[in-house]
Write a protein that holds these residues in place. Structure first.
Motif, mmCIF file in Angstrom:
data_model
loop_
_atom_site.group_PDB
_atom_site.id
_atom_site.type_symbol
_atom_site.label_atom_id
_atom_site.label_comp_id
_atom_site.label_asym_id
_atom_site.label_seq_id
_atom_site.Cartn_x
_atom_site.Cartn_y
_atom_site.Cartn_z
ATOM 1 N N LEU A 163 0.647 -1.436 0.246
ATOM 2 C CA LEU A 163 0.324 0.126 -0.269
ATOM 3 C C LEU A 163 0.785 1.344 -0.288
ATOM 4 O O LEU A 163 0.189 2.297 -0.447
ATOM 5 C CB LEU A 163 -0.998 -0.147 1.021
ATOM 6 N N ALA A 164 1.661 1.114 1.199
ATOM 7 C CA ALA A 164 3.070 2.286 0.598
ATOM 8 C C ALA A 164 3.351 2.573 -0.161
ATOM 9 O O ALA A 164 3.971 3.705 -1.438
ATOM 10 C CB ALA A 164 4.132 2.170 1.581
ATOM 11 N N ALA A 165 3.419 1.128 -1.615
ATOM 12 C CA ALA A 165 4.575 1.969 -2.808
ATOM 13 C C ALA A 165 3.477 2.442 -3.264
ATOM 14 O O ALA A 165 3.204 3.314 -4.718
ATOM 15 C CB ALA A 165 4.932 0.189 -3.090
ATOM 16 N N GLU A 166 1.900 2.034 -3.722
ATOM 17 C CA GLU A 166 1.141 2.400 -4.201
ATOM 18 C C GLU A 166 0.632 3.900 -4.162
ATOM 19 O O GLU A 166 0.185 4.573 -5.182
ATOM 20 C CB GLU A 166 -0.159 1.328 -4.137
ATOM 21 N N TRP A 167 0.691 4.143 -2.794
ATOM 22 C CA TRP A 167 0.303 5.588 -2.323
ATOM 23 C C TRP A 167 1.062 6.604 -3.137
ATOM 24 O O TRP A 167 0.592 7.533 -2.961
ATOM 25 C CB TRP A 167 0.860 5.270 -0.715
ATOM 26 N N ARG A 168 2.790 6.556 -3.340
ATOM 27 C CA ARG A 168 3.512 7.072 -3.791
ATOM 28 C C ARG A 168 3.299 7.934 -4.993
ATOM 29 O O ARG A 168 3.088 8.805 -6.198
ATOM 30 C CB ARG A 168 4.665 6.544 -3.589
ATOM 31 N N ALA A 169 2.384 6.220 -5.597
ATOM 32 C CA ALA A 169 1.966 6.472 -6.934
ATOM 33 C C ALA A 169 0.600 7.413 -7.213
ATOM 34 O O ALA A 169 0.657 8.812 -8.026
ATOM 35 C CB ALA A 169 2.404 5.354 -7.765
ATOM 36 N N LEU A 170 -0.178 7.030 -6.615
ATOM 37 C CA LEU A 170 -1.692 7.311 -6.620
ATOM 38 C C LEU A 170 -1.654 8.694 -6.294
ATOM 39 O O LEU A 170 -2.387 9.738 -6.478
ATOM 40 C CB LEU A 170 -2.011 6.595 -5.994
ATOM 41 N N LEU A 171 -0.735 9.174 -5.597
ATOM 42 C CA LEU A 171 -0.195 10.731 -5.313
ATOM 43 C C LEU A 171 -0.325 12.167 -6.221
ATOM 44 O O LEU A 171 -0.969 12.742 -6.890
ATOM 45 C CB LEU A 171 0.181 11.058 -4.327
ATOM 46 N N THR A 172 0.880 10.535 -6.834
ATOM 47 C CA THR A 172 1.023 11.936 -8.805
ATOM 48 C C THR A 172 0.417 11.693 -9.415
ATOM 49 O O THR A 172 0.157 12.169 -10.685
ATOM 50 C CB THR A 172 2.484 11.417 -8.635
ATOM 51 N N GLY A 173 -0.803 10.926 -9.637
ATOM 52 C CA GLY A 173 -1.521 10.413 -10.461
ATOM 53 C C GLY A 173 -1.217 9.622 -11.584
ATOM 54 O O GLY A 173 -1.803 9.606 -12.732
ATOM 55 N N ARG A 174 0.117 9.215 -11.686
ATOM 56 C CA ARG A 174 0.696 7.755 -12.196
ATOM 57 C C ARG A 174 -0.284 6.761 -12.263
ATOM 58 O O ARG A 174 -1.220 5.983 -10.780
ATOM 59 C CB ARG A 174 1.467 7.219 -11.727
ATOM 60 N N PRO A 175 -0.509 5.741 -13.486
ATOM 61 C CA PRO A 175 -1.563 4.625 -13.366
ATOM 62 C C PRO A 175 -1.211 3.361 -13.293
ATOM 63 O O PRO A 175 0.298 3.539 -13.152
ATOM 64 C CB PRO A 175 -2.218 4.569 -14.899
ATOM 65 N N LEU A 176 -2.285 2.721 -12.467
ATOM 66 C CA LEU A 176 -1.370 1.547 -11.986
ATOM 67 C C LEU A 176 -2.153 0.687 -12.429
ATOM 68 O O LEU A 176 -3.494 0.583 -12.458
ATOM 69 C CB LEU A 176 -1.155 1.386 -10.111
ATOM 70 N N PRO A 177 -1.503 -0.779 -12.769
ATOM 71 C CA PRO A 177 -2.488 -2.095 -12.890
ATOM 72 C C PRO A 177 -3.087 -2.346 -12.146
ATOM 73 O O PRO A 177 -2.753 -2.452 -10.640
ATOM 74 C CB PRO A 177 -0.696 -3.345 -13.099
ATOM 75 N N ALA A 178 -4.538 -3.288 -12.496
ATOM 76 C CA ALA A 178 -5.156 -3.835 -10.853
ATOM 77 C C ALA A 178 -4.351 -4.651 -10.621
ATOM 78 O O ALA A 178 -3.570 -6.139 -11.529
ATOM 79 C CB ALA A 178 -6.525 -3.990 -12.046
ATOM 80 N N PRO A 179 -4.733 -5.057 -8.891
ATOM 81 C CA PRO A 179 -5.385 -5.953 -8.572
ATOM 82 C C PRO A 179 -5.362 -7.457 -9.424
ATOM 83 O O PRO A 179 -6.500 -7.122 -9.742
ATOM 84 C CB PRO A 179 -5.082 -5.604 -7.294
ATOM 85 N N LEU A 180 -4.681 -8.833 -9.512
ATOM 86 C CA LEU A 180 -5.349 -9.829 -10.066
ATOM 87 C C LEU A 180 -5.990 -10.451 -8.676
ATOM 88 O O LEU A 180 -6.136 -11.444 -9.216
ATOM 89 C CB LEU A 180 -4.132 -9.933 -11.020
ATOM 90 N N TRP A 181 -4.971 -10.383 -7.409
ATOM 91 C CA TRP A 181 -5.147 -12.065 -6.594
ATOM 92 C C TRP A 181 -6.011 -10.777 -5.040
ATOM 93 O O TRP A 181 -5.406 -9.987 -4.984
ATOM 94 C CB TRP A 181 -4.196 -12.414 -6.354
ATOM 95 N N HIS A 182 -6.929 -11.497 -4.932
ATOM 96 C CA HIS A 182 -7.670 -10.922 -3.238
ATOM 97 C C HIS A 182 -7.747 -12.227 -2.602
ATOM 98 O O HIS A 182 -8.193 -13.149 -2.513
ATOM 99 C CB HIS A 182 -8.865 -10.145 -3.392
ATOM 100 N N PRO A 183 -7.932 -11.948 -0.919
ATOM 101 C CA PRO A 183 -8.888 -11.922 -0.546
ATOM 102 C C PRO A 183 -9.113 -14.052 -0.387
ATOM 103 O O PRO A 183 -9.226 -14.890 -0.608
ATOM 104 C CB PRO A 183 -8.595 -12.324 1.106
ATOM 105 N N LEU A 184 -10.223 -13.351 -1.194
ATOM 106 C CA LEU A 184 -11.969 -13.850 -2.024
ATOM 107 C C LEU A 184 -10.880 -15.312 -2.639
ATOM 108 O O LEU A 184 -11.344 -16.469 -2.675
ATOM 109 C CB LEU A 184 -12.875 -12.813 -2.538
ATOM 110 N N ASP A 185 -9.891 -14.860 -3.961
ATOM 111 C CA ASP A 185 -9.080 -15.842 -5.007
ATOM 112 C C ASP A 185 -8.503 -16.697 -3.543
ATOM 113 O O ASP A 185 -8.482 -18.152 -4.270
ATOM 114 C CB ASP A 185 -8.098 -14.749 -4.821
#
Length: 452
Positions: A163-185
């Motif tokens: 989450l910390a790594a994503e947070w820095r990217a999201l603050l800048t508006g940089r697009p990120l690939p969608a997560p592919l694996w969640h606890p339901l999976d």
């Protein structure tokens, strides 16, 4: 001074609305919550995310909303049902966020205080989102940090790093690939093809328990202190330096160096030749799980038959045993508990947990370990009336010094003996840098009398 100046609502939307049984990692925590009082914050995690750059409140709230959209674990509730506990992912909703202003301290410092306050009360797992949040602004009203409290049901340490790594990217508006694996999976995997992996892990546990002593401390008993369970801490740059040197010399990890010293000294103290410790294991070996925001932590079982020879031999044997423990820590917790409850099974109440994100201590001071021992300090770190462990050694996250924390049942190991144990780990490894220490001669180092 920290002043509340308003509140905002962060809306979120997800692609999936669904329920499922708990993952094995979630089940492990669920079982542990059964002995806690309602509202107990034991499994709460206070956390701070810095706001890098000059971001306005709208940008910060948008980035927070993006995290909620991306990760199902952050919009999940957990509840007991007649068919057992289940996780339920919410498709849309909103999170209420307080906005506070720090007038006389830096926002990040204030955020740590706010996060601790947010984490001071337990979550209502069935009705409450698994995170609470405040935006901390400076005196000019500019966001400087995000203060959060999260439940361990939703995240573990690995997930926080994601989450910390994503947070820095999201603050800048940089697009990120969608997560592919969640606890339901993950839950579906464990109910299906992953079941075979769990069965292999339980076979390992059965074999390892056959080698473990009936109890670590034997008949050792004494009048306990009040509160009965105490934690002492140590910060040692000398230990950090020694562990790095020895890990390189012996071709093992710094974790294995620390656990070997712990096991050897426990053996010296208790007279046991076999030492059993439960490890706290992140279970991120599978590439899909490495990218999952959720909790995957379970217990691994480490059993070391202390060899003849020198401390180096114990470290190499400990490294092999640790790798086996880490590989076999993914299993159905209910089946594991049934195995542990079989008649004649050992008492497994001693633990080891290395929480570090780095293999060493990259910011430690340079110098020979023996020259750094003067910087070592020990301190009290808490006391409790009841804890489900007799011995729990853990590292801390610092990168400039080796932090060790030892929680003990004072009916087995007194506060003074716990502090002496930490000092003994430092002395044993610092001494091992300059000469090979024979295992049969550890008592001659004169480091262990206080623990007896």
């Amino acid at each position: 001074m920290i002043t509340e100046v308003g509140g905002e609502s962060v809306e979120f939307t997800g692609e999936r609305v669904a329920g499922a049984p708990l993952t094995w990692g979630q089940q492990s925590i669920w079982h542990s919550t059964r002995w806690l009082e309602d509202g107990d914050p034991y499994f709460n995690l206070p956390w701070v995310l810095p706001v890098h750059g000059r971001r306005d409140l709208k940008t910060v709230l948008s980035a927070l909303g993006a995290l909620l959209d991306r990760h199902e674990s952050l919009r999940t509730t957990w509840e007991d049902t007649p068919r057992g506990p289940v996780q339920q992912v919410t498709g849309h909703g909103e999170l209420r966020v307080e906005v506070v202003e720090a007038a006389e301290v830096k926002p990040r410092q204030a955020a740590a205080t706010v996060a601790a306050e947010l984490a001071a009360t337990g979550f209502d797992y069935a009705r409450e989102l698994p995170l609470r949040c405040s935006v901390v602004c400076d005196s000019a009203g500019r966001p400087g940090a995000l203060a959060l409290a999260l439940t361990h049901f939703a995240v573990d340490g690995w997930a926080l790093d994601l989450l910390a790594a994503e947070w820095r990217a999201l603050l800048t508006g940089r697009p990120l690939p969608a997560p592919l694996w969640h606890p339901l999976d993950q839950a579906a995997f464990e109910q299906g093809e992953g079941a075979a992996r769990g069965a292999r892990s339980l076979r390992y546990w059965r074999e390892a328990m056959d080698r473990a002593p009936a109890t670590l401390f034997g008949e050792r008993k004494q009048e306990p202190e009040r509160p009965r369970f105490v934690k002492v801490g140590m910060e040692s740059a000398a230990l950090a330096a020694a562990a790095e040197i020895l890990a390189a010399r012996w071709a093992v990890s710094t974790t294995s160096v620390l656990v070997a010293a712990t096991a050897v000294l426990l053996g010296e103290m208790t007279g046991q030749r076999d030492i059993a410790l439960q490890f706290i294991v992140g279970n991120r070996h599978d590439p899909r799980m490495r990218a999952m925001v959720g909790t995957a932590v379970q217990d691994g079982l480490f059993v070391l038959a202390i060899p003849d020879g020198h401390v180096a031999d114990a470290a190499r044997a400990a490294h092999a045993s640790a790798m086996a423990a880490y590989r076999h820590a993914h299993y159905d917790p209910a089946e594991q508990r049934a195995l542990r409850d079989e008649p004649g099974r050992p008492d497994l109440s001693a633990y080891f947990n290395d929480v570090r994100s780095f293999p060493g201590w990259p910011n430690r001071p340079r110098g020979h370990p023996a020259e750094l021992t003067g910087r070592t300090r020990t301190f009290d770190a808490g006391a409790w009336d009841e804890v489900d462990a007799s011995f729990f050694l853990s590292t801390g996250p610092a990168t400039d010094t080796c932090q060790l924390y030892l929680l003990t049942d004072t009916a087995r190991l007194s506060r003074a003996a716990a502090e002496a144990m930490l000092r003994a780990i430092e002395t044993l490894l610092v001494t091992s840098v300059t000469r090979d220490v024979p295992l049969a001669g550890i008592g001659e180092l004169g480091i262990y009398e206080e623990t007896r």
